[in-house]
Design a protein around this motif. Structure first.
Motif, PDB file in Angstrom:
ATOM      1  N   ALA A 227       0.677  -1.080  -0.070  1.00  0.00           N
ATOM      2  CA  ALA A 227       0.137  -0.164   0.033  1.00  0.00           C
ATOM      3  C   ALA A 227       0.809   1.191   0.192  1.00  0.00           C
ATOM      4  O   ALA A 227       0.451   2.269  -0.181  1.00  0.00           O
ATOM      5  N   ALA A 228       2.088   1.144   0.129  1.00  0.00           N
ATOM      6  CA  ALA A 228       3.026   2.177   0.411  1.00  0.00           C
ATOM      7  C   ALA A 228       2.865   3.117  -0.830  1.00  0.00           C
ATOM      8  O   ALA A 228       3.077   4.263  -0.989  1.00  0.00           O
ATOM      9  N   ALA A 229       2.954   2.399  -1.994  1.00  0.00           N
ATOM     10  CA  ALA A 229       2.980   3.101  -3.390  1.00  0.00           C
ATOM     11  C   ALA A 229       1.573   3.819  -3.692  1.00  0.00           C
ATOM     12  O   ALA A 229       1.836   4.913  -4.441  1.00  0.00           O
ATOM     13  N   ASP A 230       0.391   3.588  -2.729  1.00  0.00           N
ATOM     14  CA  ASP A 230      -0.389   4.501  -3.078  1.00  0.00           C
ATOM     15  C   ASP A 230      -0.327   6.016  -2.479  1.00  0.00           C
ATOM     16  O   ASP A 230      -1.376   6.634  -2.451  1.00  0.00           O
ATOM     17  N   TYR A 231       0.684   6.047  -1.683  1.00  0.00           N
ATOM     18  CA  TYR A 231       0.766   7.299  -1.016  1.00  0.00           C
ATOM     19  C   TYR A 231       2.156   8.267  -1.339  1.00  0.00           C
ATOM     20  O   TYR A 231       2.591   9.145  -0.930  1.00  0.00           O
ATOM     21  N   CYS A 232       2.537   7.840  -2.544  1.00  0.00           N
ATOM     22  CA  CYS A 232       3.786   8.531  -3.359  1.00  0.00           C
ATOM     23  C   CYS A 232       3.234   9.577  -3.730  1.00  0.00           C
ATOM     24  O   CYS A 232       4.134  10.641  -3.804  1.00  0.00           O
ATOM     25  N   TRP A 233       1.911  10.166  -3.944  1.00  0.00           N
ATOM     26  CA  TRP A 233       1.325  11.500  -4.148  1.00  0.00           C
ATOM     27  C   TRP A 233       1.792  12.421  -2.892  1.00  0.00           C
ATOM     28  O   TRP A 233       1.730  13.583  -3.033  1.00  0.00           O
ATOM     29  N   LEU A 234       1.864  12.016  -1.782  1.00  0.00           N
ATOM     30  CA  LEU A 234       1.830  12.596  -0.788  1.00  0.00           C
ATOM     31  C   LEU A 234       3.397  12.694  -0.185  1.00  0.00           C
ATOM     32  O   LEU A 234       3.739  14.001   0.230  1.00  0.00           O
ATOM     33  N   ILE A 235       4.218  11.774  -0.318  1.00  0.00           N
ATOM     34  CA  ILE A 235       5.395  11.718   0.191  1.00  0.00           C
ATOM     35  C   ILE A 235       6.379  10.924  -0.811  1.00  0.00           C
ATOM     36  O   ILE A 235       6.294   9.715  -0.631  1.00  0.00           O
ATOM     37  N   LEU A 236       7.303  11.368  -1.894  1.00  0.00           N
ATOM     38  CA  LEU A 236       7.662  10.669  -2.696  1.00  0.00           C
ATOM     39  C   LEU A 236       9.194  10.108  -2.391  1.00  0.00           C
ATOM     40  O   LEU A 236       9.989  10.952  -2.044  1.00  0.00           O
ATOM     41  N   THR A 237       9.437   8.903  -2.523  1.00  0.00           N
ATOM     42  CA  THR A 237      10.646   8.377  -2.107  1.00  0.00           C
ATOM     43  C   THR A 237      11.318   7.700  -3.231  1.00  0.00           C
ATOM     44  O   THR A 237      10.854   7.529  -4.301  1.00  0.00           O
ATOM     45  N   PRO A 238      12.718   7.024  -2.870  1.00  0.00           N
ATOM     46  CA  PRO A 238      13.111   6.473  -4.237  1.00  0.00           C
ATOM     47  C   PRO A 238      12.552   5.226  -4.584  1.00  0.00           C
ATOM     48  O   PRO A 238      12.404   5.065  -5.783  1.00  0.00           O
ATOM     49  N   ASP A 239      11.999   4.340  -3.664  1.00  0.00           N
ATOM     50  CA  ASP A 239      11.145   3.440  -4.107  1.00  0.00           C
ATOM     51  C   ASP A 239       9.959   3.671  -4.938  1.00  0.00           C
ATOM     52  O   ASP A 239       9.416   3.066  -5.744  1.00  0.00           O
ATOM     53  N   CYS A 240       9.283   4.999  -4.551  1.00  0.00           N
ATOM     54  CA  CYS A 240       8.444   5.418  -5.457  1.00  0.00           C
ATOM     55  C   CYS A 240       8.644   5.837  -6.755  1.00  0.00           C
ATOM     56  O   CYS A 240       8.126   5.218  -8.072  1.00  0.00           O
ATOM     57  N   LEU A 241      10.047   6.159  -7.044  1.00  0.00           N
ATOM     58  CA  LEU A 241      10.436   6.494  -8.253  1.00  0.00           C
ATOM     59  C   LEU A 241      10.805   5.021  -9.127  1.00  0.00           C
ATOM     60  O   LEU A 241      10.609   5.090 -10.239  1.00  0.00           O
ATOM     61  N   ALA A 545      12.997  24.479 -29.119  1.00  0.00           N
ATOM     62  CA  ALA A 545      12.028  24.342 -28.119  1.00  0.00           C
ATOM     63  C   ALA A 545      12.365  23.254 -26.951  1.00  0.00           C
ATOM     64  O   ALA A 545      13.330  22.307 -27.239  1.00  0.00           O
ATOM     65  N   PHE A 546      11.970  23.632 -25.771  1.00  0.00           N
ATOM     66  CA  PHE A 546      12.577  22.817 -24.578  1.00  0.00           C
ATOM     67  C   PHE A 546      11.265  22.788 -23.774  1.00  0.00           C
ATOM     68  O   PHE A 546      10.537  23.381 -23.689  1.00  0.00           O
ATOM     69  N   PRO A 547      11.224  21.864 -22.742  1.00  0.00           N
ATOM     70  CA  PRO A 547      12.327  20.490 -22.543  1.00  0.00           C
ATOM     71  C   PRO A 547      12.219  19.468 -23.391  1.00  0.00           C
ATOM     72  O   PRO A 547      11.341  19.504 -24.172  1.00  0.00           O
ATOM     73  N   ASP A 548      13.150  18.587 -23.268  1.00  0.00           N
ATOM     74  CA  ASP A 548      13.204  17.182 -24.009  1.00  0.00           C
ATOM     75  C   ASP A 548      12.321  16.074 -23.448  1.00  0.00           C
ATOM     76  O   ASP A 548      11.630  15.555 -24.274  1.00  0.00           O
ATOM     77  N   ILE A 549      12.708  15.936 -22.094  1.00  0.00           N
ATOM     78  CA  ILE A 549      11.892  14.792 -21.527  1.00  0.00           C
ATOM     79  C   ILE A 549      11.769  15.488 -20.231  1.00  0.00           C
ATOM     80  O   ILE A 549      11.948  16.582 -19.853  1.00  0.00           O
ATOM     81  N   ALA A 550      11.039  14.589 -19.115  1.00  0.00           N
ATOM     82  CA  ALA A 550      10.547  14.882 -17.714  1.00  0.00           C
ATOM     83  C   ALA A 550      10.703  13.725 -16.763  1.00  0.00           C
ATOM     84  O   ALA A 550      10.744  12.734 -17.446  1.00  0.00           O
ATOM     85  N   ALA A 551      10.442  14.061 -15.763  1.00  0.00           N
ATOM     86  CA  ALA A 551      10.666  13.139 -14.463  1.00  0.00           C
ATOM     87  C   ALA A 551       9.612  13.799 -13.449  1.00  0.00           C
ATOM     88  O   ALA A 551       9.578  15.063 -13.407  1.00  0.00           O
ATOM     89  N   ASN A 552       9.480  13.070 -12.700  1.00  0.00           N
ATOM     90  CA  ASN A 552       8.573  13.618 -11.307  1.00  0.00           C
ATOM     91  C   ASN A 552       9.563  14.848 -10.576  1.00  0.00           C
ATOM     92  O   ASN A 552      10.682  14.253 -10.548  1.00  0.00           O
ATOM     93  N   GLY A 553       8.822  15.487 -10.262  1.00  0.00           N
ATOM     94  CA  GLY A 553       9.552  16.754  -9.506  1.00  0.00           C
ATOM     95  C   GLY A 553       8.766  17.108  -8.284  1.00  0.00           C
ATOM     96  O   GLY A 553       9.049  18.373  -7.785  1.00  0.00           O
ATOM     97  N   ALA A 554       7.752  16.495  -7.768  1.00  0.00           N
ATOM     98  CA  ALA A 554       6.893  16.929  -6.593  1.00  0.00           C
ATOM     99  C   ALA A 554       7.063  15.980  -5.198  1.00  0.00           C
ATOM    100  O   ALA A 554       7.147  14.824  -5.512  1.00  0.00           O
ATOM    101  N   ASN A 555       6.878  16.691  -4.354  1.00  0.00           N
ATOM    102  CA  ASN A 555       7.058  15.944  -2.875  1.00  0.00           C
ATOM    103  C   ASN A 555       8.395  15.023  -2.596  1.00  0.00           C
ATOM    104  O   ASN A 555       7.802  13.955  -2.039  1.00  0.00           O
ATOM    105  N   PHE A 556       9.238  15.329  -3.224  1.00  0.00           N
ATOM    106  CA  PHE A 556      10.365  14.434  -2.825  1.00  0.00           C
ATOM    107  C   PHE A 556      10.733  14.730  -1.388  1.00  0.00           C
ATOM    108  O   PHE A 556      10.877  15.907  -0.787  1.00  0.00           O
ATOM    109  N   VAL A 557      10.849  13.524  -0.678  1.00  0.00           N
ATOM    110  CA  VAL A 557      11.378  13.655   0.660  1.00  0.00           C
ATOM    111  C   VAL A 557      12.786  13.618   0.564  1.00  0.00           C
ATOM    112  O   VAL A 557      13.732  12.962  -0.004  1.00  0.00           O
TER     113      VAL A 557
END
Length: 692
Positions: A227-241, A545-557
């Protein structure tokens, strides 16, 4: 918006030619002073200034072609990266260029013994009086003062003889102003601000503060549960990534591989923070330190920083960037792979991008446009606390992947300055190095949300979009940011980030659109045309034009200054991409293949014009020789790079507000918010392993 797209076009426009009585042409001109600067006085005619003439390099018109040859998977030269020596030989100025400029100087009354040619023959240096310089360049040198108290010597424009102009890239000092705003106390006082010497001062991670104890306890209690993965929107960890991007890989060739993170003084990490983070999320890494490469006093800065600044002024501004970058870089690549930290600059002068480029490529110190003596810090630094050693020049080996989370506003820099630095990034790509930069955190606005007025002035409330640099350089890979939406599981589609920051993105006013992105960007402009007035963004359809790609950038602990906090920004997403590319390099090296190098032509399927022309010529010759009776035209599969579209999660929700507008929208396919989307590691690995 009809704005200059390439520094080369900027120079060409100058040569469109304003004739003066002495057969000179206008070479460079600045219409407006940068924000914060004011004219103080005419410079003393008897004062001596070190004039530096950057000579025009050979083969620069083929730079993109050369880079595409080693970066496009359908090219026979794919992966055959160049040596530094080959780069130096290929782009060195011609003997005609050297003699033309030298003879002009002598003919203008400069004694030959005062004319010095750099070892690589790329610079001609002359110590001249202001009176001589004024006459030589048909200009007037002035002294300008910044609101911070710093002074600058320069001019508003200068001229060169028509027959000389084509052999000179630029002259220093001249119209190029200092982009760094340095704030410091007296030389005996410790520095107490966070942007000393850093390139730009807006692309740094943002935080909402300490993670609430109840949230952290709740999340940690879930660490062993699915269930931890369901809370990555709240607090993002390396395992979430890892879950988010399918990262499941065991390192195989760590001794052959390398991943570098660049930090600029006074940013510096705290080992206690790194260990605190790893205790929670990767205990096998506890106690491990990055491999620190000191550039122009950087290592002494770390020591001083720990014993002085970071015990007296420990805060997010001093430690947040470095702690965040290293915590996630080290965790995601695993315990076997070493991380290199390039710590650049001392506590007095700091450093700029060019100081870093000097260190990893000695040729750049002398002929790739080189340092601006009034824009880049210079060493040895005789001030108290300054680095007393010589400036680093080609003494540092670059890693295979280099991640940088700093940047300027493009408008703060002269096009010739950005052009020569961008060309250096292309040369690093030729060497097989992947250069990653964050796209910015203010949407279509510049650092700290500064936009432009309709008259071209920096204006926090202006309507004109303000792209960033090096994000606007077509020869680097630029990373935007996404988020997991509130209450959404980690498996749900992401959206463009709209918490705390907006993903930087847009269209350059200095650089033209490279071939590799024309198909994608044209699709965006034709099918999802922005509704903004043409005069607030570069709507020409021919701009990078930019950016080229993206990755998550929110709620990193992240662990910073002894506590866990939540962090947001493209500063977070960029080292994530760096870690993934490092692991792909690991797999290729283990398979006996080369590193991926400049990745944009590979991940952006596009027409390879040079290879197409080569195939047509070869087949025409074969037909004429009766060797082949087939068609001249190659099949589409022969000239387009492999389709990487299923190797990215297409982001179709969100936007990047700024400058009083909603910015651009995330749409199907490439867009100027999240680029091609976020990575699917297993697909990227599969596709890159299938390439030569």
């Amino acid at each position: 918006m009809k704005l200059p797209l390439l520094a080369s076009l900027f120079l060409a426009a100058q040569a469109a030619i304003i004739t003066h009585p002495h057969a000179t042409v206008l070479h460079e001109k600045r219409d407006l002073l940068p924000s914060g600067w004011a004219h103080a006085r005419r410079h003393d005619p008897s004062a001596i200034i070190p004039l530096k003439f950057a000579l025009t390099q050979s083969n620069m018109h083929r730079l993109e072609e050369f880079l595409n040859e080693v970066s496009h998977p359908k090219s026979p030269q794919y992966g055959n990266h160049w040596t530094a020596g080959k780069i130096a030989d290929t782009f060195a100025p011609s003997e005609e260029t050297i003699s033309t400029v030298h003879n002009w100087l002598v003919g203008s009354g400069i004694p030959a013994e005062r004319i010095k040619i750099s070892p690589t023959k790329g610079w001609i240096n002359v110590d001249a009086s202001v009176a001589e310089a004024n006459d030589l360049l048909r200009t007037e040198y002035n002294v300008y003062v910044h609101e911070s108290g710093k002074s600058h010597v320069g001019c508003n424009e200068y001229h060169l003889p028509a027959h000389v102009a084509q052999h000179v890239e630029l002259v220093l000092p001249s119209v190029h102003f200092d982009a760094r705003v340095e704030k410091r106390g007296p030389s005996t006082t410790p520095v107490t601000i966070s942007n000393l010497g850093q390139p730009g001062f807006g692309i740094t991670p943002k935080t909402t503060g300490k993670v609430p104890t109840e949230v952290l306890k709740f999340h940690n209690a879930k660490q062993d549960a699915a269930a931890a993965a369901d809370y990555c929107w709240l607090i993002l960890t390396p395992d979430c990534l890892r879950t988010l991007y399918g990262l499941n890989y065991t390192t195989q060739a760590a001794d052959k591989n390398s991943f570098g993170v660049v930090e600029y003084t006074p940013q510096a990490y705290l080992q206690s923070d790194i260990d605190m983070f790893h205790f929670n999320y990767s205990r096998e890494i506890m106690g491990k330190t990055p491999n620190i490469i000191s550039i122009d006093g950087g290592e002494s800065t770390l020591i001083t920083h720990r014993s002085v600044l970071q015990t007296q002024v420990q805060n997010f501004a001093y430690n947040g960037e470095s702690d965040l970058d290293l915590e996630y870089a080290m965790n995601l690549v695993g315990v076997q792979q070493n991380i290199t930290l390039y710590q650049v600059g001392d506590l007095v002068q700091g450093a700029s991008f060019n100081n870093f480029l000097d260190a990893i490529d000695g040729s750049y110190c002398t002929f790739d446009g080189g340092d601006d003596i009034y824009q880049d810090p210079h060493y040895p630094n005789t001030q108290t606390g300054g680095w007393k050693g010589a400036a680093e020049c080609g003494t540092v080996k670059p890693t295979n992947v280099i991640s940088t989370s700093y940047g300027y506003n493009e408008a703060d820099l002269n096009p010739t300055y950005t052009a020569r630095q961008c060309a250096e990034y292309a040369k690093l790509g030729l060497m097989g190095i992947t250069m990653l930069f964050s796209s910015g955190d203010s949407g279509v606005g510049g650092n700290n949300g500064v936009c432009m007025s309709e008259f071209g002035f920096p204006d926090a409330y202006g309507p004109v979009f303000n792209p960033g640099f090096p994000a606007s350089c077509p020869f680097v890979t630029v990373v935007g940011a996404t988020q997991i939406n509130k209450n959404a599981p980690v498996t749900a589609p992401e959206a463009a980030i709209n918490q705390v920051i907006f993903s930087g993105g847009g269209f350059s006013n200095h650089f033209a659109m490279p071939d590799y992105q024309k198909d994608h960007v044209n699709n965006y402009l034709e099918n999802f045309p922005p509704s903004h007035p043409d005069d607030i963004w570069n709507s020409t359809g021919v701009a990078r034009a930019f950016p080229d790609i993206a990755a998550n950038g929110a709620n990193f602990v992240a662990a910073v200054n002894g506590q866990f906090i939540l962090v947001y920004g493209t500063s977070a997403s960029t080292p994530v991409i760096g870690a993934l590319i490092t692991l792909i390099n690991d797999a290729r090296l283990a398979a006996g293949k080369k590193t991926v190098g400049f990745i944009n032509p590979t991940v952006s399927p596009h027409f390879h014009r040079t290879f197409y022309d080569s195939v047509v010529r070869m087949r025409a010759f074969a037909r004429a020789s009766m060797w082949d009776t087939g068609p001249n035209e190659p099949e589409e599969s022969e000239i387009y790079s492999p389709d990487f579209s299923d190797a990215f999660n297409d982001i179709v929700a969100g936007n990047n507000s700024g400058c009083g507008s909603s910015g651009f929208n995330a749409t199907s396919g490439w867009d100027p918010v999240t680029g091609l989307g976020t990575p699917r590691f297993e697909k990227l690995l599969e596709k890159w392993l299938s390439l030569p």
